[in-house]
Design a protein around this motif. Structure first.
Motif, PDB file in Angstrom:
ATOM      1  N   HIS A  22      -0.173  -7.867  27.529  1.00  0.00           N
ATOM      2  CA  HIS A  22       0.200  -8.662  28.700  1.00  0.00           C
ATOM      3  C   HIS A  22       1.292  -9.668  28.336  1.00  0.00           C
ATOM      4  O   HIS A  22       2.207  -9.898  29.140  1.00  0.00           O
ATOM      5  CB  HIS A  22      -1.032  -9.364  29.263  1.00  0.00           C
ATOM      6  N   ALA A  23       1.217 -10.243  27.163  1.00  0.00           N
ATOM      7  CA  ALA A  23       2.262 -11.177  26.723  1.00  0.00           C
ATOM      8  C   ALA A  23       3.605 -10.456  26.614  1.00  0.00           C
ATOM      9  O   ALA A  23       4.647 -11.008  26.985  1.00  0.00           O
ATOM     10  CB  ALA A  23       1.880 -11.801  25.389  1.00  0.00           C
ATOM     11  N   THR A  24       3.586  -9.233  26.132  1.00  0.00           N
ATOM     12  CA  THR A  24       4.817  -8.444  26.054  1.00  0.00           C
ATOM     13  C   THR A  24       5.357  -8.160  27.448  1.00  0.00           C
ATOM     14  O   THR A  24       6.559  -8.284  27.687  1.00  0.00           O
ATOM     15  CB  THR A  24       4.552  -7.124  25.310  1.00  0.00           C
ATOM     16  N   GLU A  25       4.490  -7.790  28.373  1.00  0.00           N
ATOM     17  CA  GLU A  25       4.916  -7.533  29.751  1.00  0.00           C
ATOM     18  C   GLU A  25       5.480  -8.788  30.399  1.00  0.00           C
ATOM     19  O   GLU A  25       6.473  -8.730  31.118  1.00  0.00           O
ATOM     20  CB  GLU A  25       3.736  -7.023  30.592  1.00  0.00           C
ATOM     21  N   LEU A  26       4.852  -9.929  30.160  1.00  0.00           N
ATOM     22  CA  LEU A  26       5.328 -11.170  30.771  1.00  0.00           C
ATOM     23  C   LEU A  26       6.701 -11.559  30.246  1.00  0.00           C
ATOM     24  O   LEU A  26       7.495 -12.164  30.965  1.00  0.00           O
ATOM     25  CB  LEU A  26       4.328 -12.299  30.531  1.00  0.00           C
ATOM     26  N   ALA A  27       7.002 -11.205  29.010  1.00  0.00           N
ATOM     27  CA  ALA A  27       8.334 -11.487  28.484  1.00  0.00           C
ATOM     28  C   ALA A  27       9.394 -10.737  29.282  1.00  0.00           C
ATOM     29  O   ALA A  27      10.494 -11.249  29.505  1.00  0.00           O
ATOM     30  CB  ALA A  27       8.408 -11.104  27.007  1.00  0.00           C
ATOM     31  N   ILE A  28       9.070  -9.547  29.741  1.00  0.00           N
ATOM     32  CA  ILE A  28       9.997  -8.759  30.548  1.00  0.00           C
ATOM     33  C   ILE A  28      10.071  -9.307  31.976  1.00  0.00           C
ATOM     34  O   ILE A  28      11.117  -9.307  32.609  1.00  0.00           O
ATOM     35  CB  ILE A  28       9.578  -7.272  30.566  1.00  0.00           C
ATOM     36  N   MET A  29       8.933  -9.782  32.499  1.00  0.00           N
ATOM     37  CA  MET A  29       8.897 -10.250  33.880  1.00  0.00           C
ATOM     38  C   MET A  29       9.285 -11.712  34.031  1.00  0.00           C
ATOM     39  O   MET A  29       9.179 -12.268  35.114  1.00  0.00           O
ATOM     40  CB  MET A  29       7.495 -10.030  34.465  1.00  0.00           C
ATOM     41  N   THR A  30       9.741 -12.375  32.982  1.00  0.00           N
ATOM     42  CA  THR A  30      10.099 -13.789  33.046  1.00  0.00           C
ATOM     43  C   THR A  30      11.100 -14.098  34.148  1.00  0.00           C
ATOM     44  O   THR A  30      10.935 -15.096  34.852  1.00  0.00           O
ATOM     45  CB  THR A  30      10.608 -14.264  31.673  1.00  0.00           C
ATOM     46  N   PRO A  31      12.139 -13.293  34.352  1.00  0.00           N
ATOM     47  CA  PRO A  31      13.059 -13.614  35.451  1.00  0.00           C
ATOM     48  C   PRO A  31      12.370 -13.667  36.821  1.00  0.00           C
ATOM     49  O   PRO A  31      12.688 -14.522  37.640  1.00  0.00           O
ATOM     50  CB  PRO A  31      14.085 -12.478  35.404  1.00  0.00           C
ATOM     51  N   LEU A  32      11.405 -12.785  37.064  1.00  0.00           N
ATOM     52  CA  LEU A  32      10.678 -12.794  38.326  1.00  0.00           C
ATOM     53  C   LEU A  32       9.919 -14.107  38.489  1.00  0.00           C
ATOM     54  O   LEU A  32       9.962 -14.740  39.544  1.00  0.00           O
ATOM     55  CB  LEU A  32       9.696 -11.614  38.390  1.00  0.00           C
ATOM     56  N   PHE A  33       9.264 -14.560  37.424  1.00  0.00           N
ATOM     57  CA  PHE A  33       8.504 -15.797  37.512  1.00  0.00           C
ATOM     58  C   PHE A  33       9.418 -17.011  37.572  1.00  0.00           C
ATOM     59  O   PHE A  33       9.069 -18.029  38.155  1.00  0.00           O
ATOM     60  CB  PHE A  33       7.506 -15.894  36.355  1.00  0.00           C
ATOM     61  N   GLY A  34      10.615 -16.911  36.990  1.00  0.00           N
ATOM     62  CA  GLY A  34      11.593 -17.994  37.098  1.00  0.00           C
ATOM     63  C   GLY A  34      12.042 -18.187  38.530  1.00  0.00           C
ATOM     64  O   GLY A  34      12.146 -19.311  39.019  1.00  0.00           O
TER      65      GLY A  34
END
Length: 168
Positions: A22-34
């Motif tokens: 999940h931490a790896t996935e969140l690194a990819i989805m960071t722009p969405l959360f930004g």
């Protein structure tokens, strides 16, 4: 379908594998959360933000990523147990096979047909390698067997032995 056909995997290995993945996935989805964070700052009220498209898409992305990470962690742990993988080298090979079967065609498609920028494909490639090879090695390090002395070859020698069968 009976559940006894599914290999047992240590629950702590699934939990830690889920966090790792999940931490790896969140690194990819960071722009969405930004983008979601920026929308939250500009919203006039909490209710307005919760009803926004950004909040909904972020919640769906986080939930599906978490569920997918848990399922992938169980699957990798089950494969590690079913194949009798005990070494980091074997885990890396197993992770590479998982990567080749599940993600390699996508990357060839993105590079050759869609002609996406190599930087974008490269970041995604590193993340998927971490999710497959990295997860396999990490889970092998942690241990996936519920009982490490109970493995498929109990009556036939050890997985570390040179021969697969032991004379009884």
């Amino acid at each position: 379908m009976s559940l006894h056909y599914l290999p047992a995997v240590k629950p702590s290995a699934i939990a830690l594998g889920t966090i790792f993945n999940h931490a790896t996935e969140l690194a990819i989805m960071t722009p969405l959360f930004g983008q979601t964070y920026q929308r939250a700052k500009t919203a006039n009220s909490k209710e307005e933000f919760i009803r926004s498209k950004e909040a909904t898409s972020a919640a769906v992305a986080w939930g599906t990523s978490f569920l997918g990470s848990a399922m992938q962690s169980y699957g990798v742990g089950a494969l590690i147990n079913a194949t009798g993988t005990l070494s980091y080298k074997g885990a890396a090979y197993l992770g590479a096979l998982i990567f080749a079967a599940s993600n390699a065609p996508t990357f060839f498609n993105e590079i050759l047909i869609e002609k996406r920028p190599l930087e974008t494909v490269g970041v995604s490639l590193v993340a998927k390698l971490l999710e497959t090879v990295g997860l396999s090695v990490f889970m092998t390090w942690w241990g996936t067997r519920t009982n490490p002395f109970d493995y498929p070859g109990t009556n036939r020698g050890t997985p570390l032995g040179r021969t697969g069968f032991r004379a009884e």
